[in-house]
Design a protein around this motif. Structure first.
Motif, PDB file in Angstrom:
ATOM      1  N   GLY A 181       0.721  -1.254   0.000  1.00 27.87           N
ATOM      2  CA  GLY A 181       0.000   0.000   0.000  1.00 27.87           C
ATOM      3  C   GLY A 181       0.751   1.307   0.000  1.00 27.87           C
ATOM      4  O   GLY A 181       0.118   2.361  -0.076  1.00 27.87           O
ATOM      5  N   LEU A 182       2.082   1.308   0.062  1.00 27.91           N
ATOM      6  CA  LEU A 182       2.780   2.594   0.058  1.00 27.91           C
ATOM      7  C   LEU A 182       3.309   2.977  -1.324  1.00 27.91           C
ATOM      8  O   LEU A 182       3.831   4.068  -1.515  1.00 27.91           O
ATOM      9  N   VAL A 183       3.209   2.062  -2.282  1.00 29.94           N
ATOM     10  CA  VAL A 183       3.532   2.359  -3.677  1.00 29.94           C
ATOM     11  C   VAL A 183       2.263   2.120  -4.488  1.00 29.94           C
ATOM     12  O   VAL A 183       1.520   1.178  -4.233  1.00 29.94           O
ATOM     13  N   ASP A 184       2.031   2.996  -5.477  1.00 33.77           N
ATOM     14  CA  ASP A 184       0.797   2.919  -6.262  1.00 33.77           C
ATOM     15  C   ASP A 184       0.977   2.238  -7.608  1.00 33.77           C
ATOM     16  O   ASP A 184       0.009   1.741  -8.185  1.00 33.77           O
ATOM     17  N   ALA A 185       2.208   2.236  -8.147  1.00 37.18           N
ATOM     18  CA  ALA A 185       2.441   1.643  -9.460  1.00 37.18           C
ATOM     19  C   ALA A 185       3.923   1.344  -9.616  1.00 37.18           C
ATOM     20  O   ALA A 185       4.762   1.892  -8.892  1.00 37.18           O
ATOM     21  N   LEU A 186       4.252   0.470 -10.580  1.00 45.35           N
ATOM     22  CA  LEU A 186       5.637   0.106 -10.879  1.00 45.35           C
ATOM     23  C   LEU A 186       5.957   0.465 -12.316  1.00 45.35           C
ATOM     24  O   LEU A 186       5.073   0.477 -13.178  1.00 45.35           O
ATOM     25  N   ALA A 187       7.237   0.723 -12.577  1.00 47.33           N
ATOM     26  CA  ALA A 187       7.705   0.990 -13.933  1.00 47.33           C
ATOM     27  C   ALA A 187       8.938   0.140 -14.201  1.00 47.33           C
ATOM     28  O   ALA A 187       9.754  -0.092 -13.302  1.00 47.33           O
ATOM     29  N   ALA A 188       9.093  -0.297 -15.452  1.00 47.27           N
ATOM     30  CA  ALA A 188      10.195  -1.195 -15.796  1.00 47.27           C
ATOM     31  C   ALA A 188      11.465  -0.446 -16.166  1.00 47.27           C
ATOM     32  O   ALA A 188      12.568  -0.975 -16.015  1.00 47.27           O
ATOM     33  N   THR A 189      11.330   0.804 -16.667  1.00 52.78           N
ATOM     34  CA  THR A 189      12.491   1.570 -17.107  1.00 52.78           C
ATOM     35  C   THR A 189      12.370   3.006 -16.602  1.00 52.78           C
ATOM     36  O   THR A 189      11.267   3.490 -16.305  1.00 52.78           O
ATOM     37  N   PRO A 190      13.493   3.740 -16.539  1.00 56.23           N
ATOM     38  CA  PRO A 190      13.416   5.150 -16.137  1.00 56.23           C
ATOM     39  C   PRO A 190      12.511   5.976 -17.047  1.00 56.23           C
ATOM     40  O   PRO A 190      11.790   6.865 -16.575  1.00 56.23           O
ATOM     41  N   ALA A 191      12.554   5.682 -18.346  1.00 56.56           N
ATOM     42  CA  ALA A 191      11.700   6.432 -19.274  1.00 56.56           C
ATOM     43  C   ALA A 191      10.226   6.175 -18.984  1.00 56.56           C
ATOM     44  O   ALA A 191       9.400   7.100 -18.988  1.00 56.56           O
ATOM     45  N   GLU A 192       9.899   4.902 -18.737  1.00 51.86           N
ATOM     46  CA  GLU A 192       8.517   4.558 -18.419  1.00 51.86           C
ATOM     47  C   GLU A 192       8.091   5.181 -17.094  1.00 51.86           C
ATOM     48  O   GLU A 192       6.937   5.601 -16.927  1.00 51.86           O
ATOM     49  N   LEU A 193       9.028   5.267 -16.145  1.00 50.32           N
ATOM     50  CA  LEU A 193       8.744   5.864 -14.840  1.00 50.32           C
ATOM     51  C   LEU A 193       8.244   7.301 -15.005  1.00 50.32           C
ATOM     52  O   LEU A 193       7.203   7.698 -14.453  1.00 50.32           O
ATOM     53  N   LEU A 194       8.963   8.100 -15.796  1.00 51.25           N
ATOM     54  CA  LEU A 194       8.590   9.497 -15.991  1.00 51.25           C
ATOM     55  C   LEU A 194       7.340   9.625 -16.862  1.00 51.25           C
ATOM     56  O   LEU A 194       6.498  10.512 -16.639  1.00 51.25           O
ATOM     57  N   ALA A 195       7.208   8.733 -17.838  1.00 60.55           N
ATOM     58  CA  ALA A 195       6.022   8.774 -18.696  1.00 60.55           C
ATOM     59  C   ALA A 195       4.756   8.487 -17.889  1.00 60.55           C
ATOM     60  O   ALA A 195       3.725   9.155 -18.057  1.00 60.55           O
ATOM     61  N   GLN A 196       4.839   7.486 -17.001  1.00 56.58           N
ATOM     62  CA  GLN A 196       3.692   7.175 -16.142  1.00 56.58           C
ATOM     63  C   GLN A 196       3.352   8.351 -15.235  1.00 56.58           C
ATOM     64  O   GLN A 196       2.176   8.650 -14.999  1.00 56.58           O
ATOM     65  N   ALA A 197       4.384   9.005 -14.719  1.00 58.40           N
ATOM     66  CA  ALA A 197       4.157  10.142 -13.826  1.00 58.40           C
ATOM     67  C   ALA A 197       3.407  11.256 -14.553  1.00 58.40           C
ATOM     68  O   ALA A 197       2.435  11.834 -14.027  1.00 58.40           O
TER      69      ALA A 197
END
Length: 656
Positions: A181-197
């Motif tokens: 419950g303290l994380v809402d989503a996961l990303a596989a790559t740094p680029a995906e991390l920022l894109a999801q944000a």
């Protein structure tokens, strides 16, 4: 320290990047930078559509500024209150900014780092093996005091917040943090991390924290209905020990859950300052941060360049040999395990591990770790058998817990390459490695053993040769003291409870059963002085046939539920006497501290840091002390109390 960048879409990216450190910490540079960044956000609010908080480091944020924390005194309390209030005010301004704020957690977020993320409305973690999230503060005698307790409780509810995050000190992988419950989503790559944000910001323009929305209720309800259970459960978890940090975390969580957010923040700050200015936090930070960093950083490693290990031979496929082999294989080393038959060797089978009964399969191995039965002659035989096929400069290591390395090296062709590598059971869980230097062991061998230990994820302490080395010798005094108490007439339950209340992880009689009384008897037979505990051990093994846990009977019975053997009352001398609980606890702490000081004076211990770290990680010396040598150094009257114990219980307590 914080790069402020606004894109054409109005999304501001705050990139944490302390220019003076390899990791971001909550130091003065950070505090000033965060205040400036938040001020600018408010100044440019009409042009901002959302905020991403991320890091330019390999980790997201390492946590609090421990060197500063360790120096805090009671006189610093007002300044600490002001500092913590400023940090919290900036977090509060960020989460009530009126624009969606996302934490793009690109690496480890521990302690203060996780608190930065919790002040955001949405948390996305980069799903990499090295990423960990958690609150390790309790393991350092502290609590998460930059909003960690307040926000975690309001987000998850009291019980999940306490058990999974705040009291455990666990460092969770991203997927586990998502599940809890303290994380809402996961990303596989740094680029995906920022894109999801960015995508989440566009989809949630009205984002706010749950506790800032109308109709918010604490998950699981207010603590009143469950309140009696929490302290009882904590006391059970602590096994009767009274430790300030877990108790303060519980108090902060319960008290804060019953008041408004701002008041809860003040409660959290006050409890943290009490811990920060106390001695126990200083002890734990000293050992588990400063000493640990020094030990892992190579304080006792000789400054010589050596080759990296490639192919490791493990002799013996029992529990220890298999554990060592698996640790080496997980580190990417090629591993060959040899035992007397293919069937016995197969017990150590696993990914990256070859098992064999054929000596030729060990050809070219540049490290050999012997893990056979504790018999000097057997150990010499297995080394003699494999030496001809090993690489000519192979490191020759024995996983012995008590046998002197200098003696085992006798007859080995290359005693300079011979060393002790004492692993602890179970190998997969125990973090310590005790490297034992014999009379002829070369600096290169020490360096190679140290580097191998770090490669497989162990904390290696380096000690000189001697009976029992450091860890087995000092824990022997703990066991002898406990068993000697039985002979004095101290009830067995009192012995066990006294050790647990002092902060030891297990009672000494239970530990003696695990070690095995047969082994204890064999060690006692070669002891230079006969002790009352030795008579008890002989009686248990020879007269009562109770050799320990492996046989299902020792100081405890294991037939149904584990319980102390009723026959222990008969072990006492007729003139037995009552011993105060405070004396029982101090006898355990002091007998080990005094022997550790002797180890340092005799040169068995090379550094005090090795002694402190080794005592906590290897033999269960209470972590609140900061280690066996720090306990003596920080005690208000160690020598005086030792002399008191000596007058009552024997000369072994006389301070040197």
């Amino acid at each position: 320290m914080i790069d402020y960048s606004r894109g054409d879409d109005g999304i501001v990216t705050l990139t944490l990047d302390d220019p003076a450190q390899s990791a971001n910490t909550m130091n003065e540079t950070y505090v000033a930078a965060m205040s400036a960044a938040v001020d600018r956000l408010y100044a440019e609010r009409e042009q901002v559509t959302g905020v991403i908080v991320t890091s330019a480091k390999k980790t997201f944020f390492a946590g609090g500024d421990l060197p500063s924390m360790a120096r805090a005194t009671t006189g610093d309390a007002p300044a600490l209150f002001t500092l913590l209030s400023r940090i919290k005010q900036d977090f509060r301004r960020l989460e009530t900014y009126g624009r969606p704020v996302v934490a793009a957690v690109n690496g480890a977020a521990l302690g203060g780092g996780l608190e930065v993320a919790l002040a955001c409305h949405h948390r996305i973690a980069l799903d990499r093996p090295s990423t960990r999230l958690g609150f390790p503060e309790v393991t350092l005698g502290l609590l998460p005091g930059a909003g960690g307790v307040t926000r975690t409780v309001r987000m998850l509810g009291l019980a999940p917040a306490l058990t999974t995050w705040l009291l455990s000190g666990r460092r969770l992988r991203p997927a586990d943090a998502l599940a809890h419950g303290l994380v809402d989503a996961l990303a596989a790559t740094p680029a995906e991390l920022l894109a999801q944000a960015r995508e989440w910001i566009r989809a949630n323009p009205g984002a706010a924290q749950p506790w800032d929305r109308d109709g918010y209720r604490l998950p699981g309800g207010l603590p009143a209905a469950h309140l009696p259970a929490f302290p009882a459960t904590l006391r059970q978890q602590l096994k009767g020990a009274s430790l300030p940090a877990p108790e303060a975390i519980l108090a902060t969580a319960v008290e804060g859950a019953q008041v408004d957010f701002a008041t809860a923040q003040v409660i959290e700050t006050r409890h943290l300052i009490t811990l920060l200015t106390g001695q126990i936090a200083k002890n734990m930070i000293g050992a588990l941060f400063f000493d640990m960093r020094a030990v892992n950083g190579g304080l006792a490693r000789p400054s010589v360049e050596v080759s990296e290990p490639r192919r490791v031979a493990v002799l013996g496929a029992g529990m220890m040999g298999a554990g060592i082999a698996q640790a080496c294989a997980r580190a990417g080393l090629e591993v060959v395990v040899k035992d007397v038959t293919p069937q016995l060797a197969a017990r150590a089978a696993g990914p990256g591990i070859t098992t064999t009964a054929d000596v030729a399969a060990l050809t070219g191995c540049d490290v050999v770790i012997e893990a056979v039965f504790e018999d000097p002659e057997l150990k010499r035989q297995v080394f003699a058998e494999v030496l001809p096929v090993l690489a000519p400069d192979a490191l020759l290591a024995s996983n012995t817990s008590t046998l002197p390395i200098t003696g085992l090296a006798t007859g080995v062709e290359r005693p300079g390459d011979f060393i002790g590598m004492h692993f602890f059971s179970p190998v997969a869980k125990m973090p310590l490695l005790e490297i034992v230097v014999g009379a002829q062991t070369s600096d290169a061998a020490v360096a190679r053993a140290f580097d191998l230990g770090r490669l497989i994820g162990k904390t290696p302490i380096v000690v000189n040769d001697g009976r029992g080395f450091f860890t087995s010798r000092v824990i022997g005094t703990f066991l002898d003291e406990a068993i000697g108490m039985l002979a004095e007439g101290v009830p067995a339950p009192s012995i066990e409870h006294a050790a647990l209340q002092a902060g030891y992880p297990t009672g000494p009689l239970a530990l003696a059963d695990e070690v095995s009384l047969t082994l204890a008897q064999r060690i006692a037979a070669s002891a230079p002085v006969r002790l009352p505990s030795h008579d008890v051990i002989d009686a248990m093994v020879d007269r009562h046939d109770r050799p320990g846990r492996s046989a299902g009977r020792g100081f405890y019975t294991y037939e149904s539920a584990k319980s102390l053997w009723e026959g222990l009352a008969g072990m006492a001398t007729p003139e037995g006497r009552a011993v105060p609980l405070a004396d029982l606890k101090d006898r355990f702490l002091f007998v080990e501290a005094l022997d550790a000081r002797r180890c340092l004076a005799e040169g068995v211990l090379r550094t005090a840091e090795d002694g402190n770290v080794g005592s906590i990680l290897g033999i269960g010396y209470p972590a609140w002390t900061g280690g066996v040598l720090r306990f003596a150094d920080q005690h208000e009257d160690f020598a005086g109390r030792a002399r008191e114990l000596a007058a009552r219980y024997g000369t072994r307590f006389e301070p040197a």
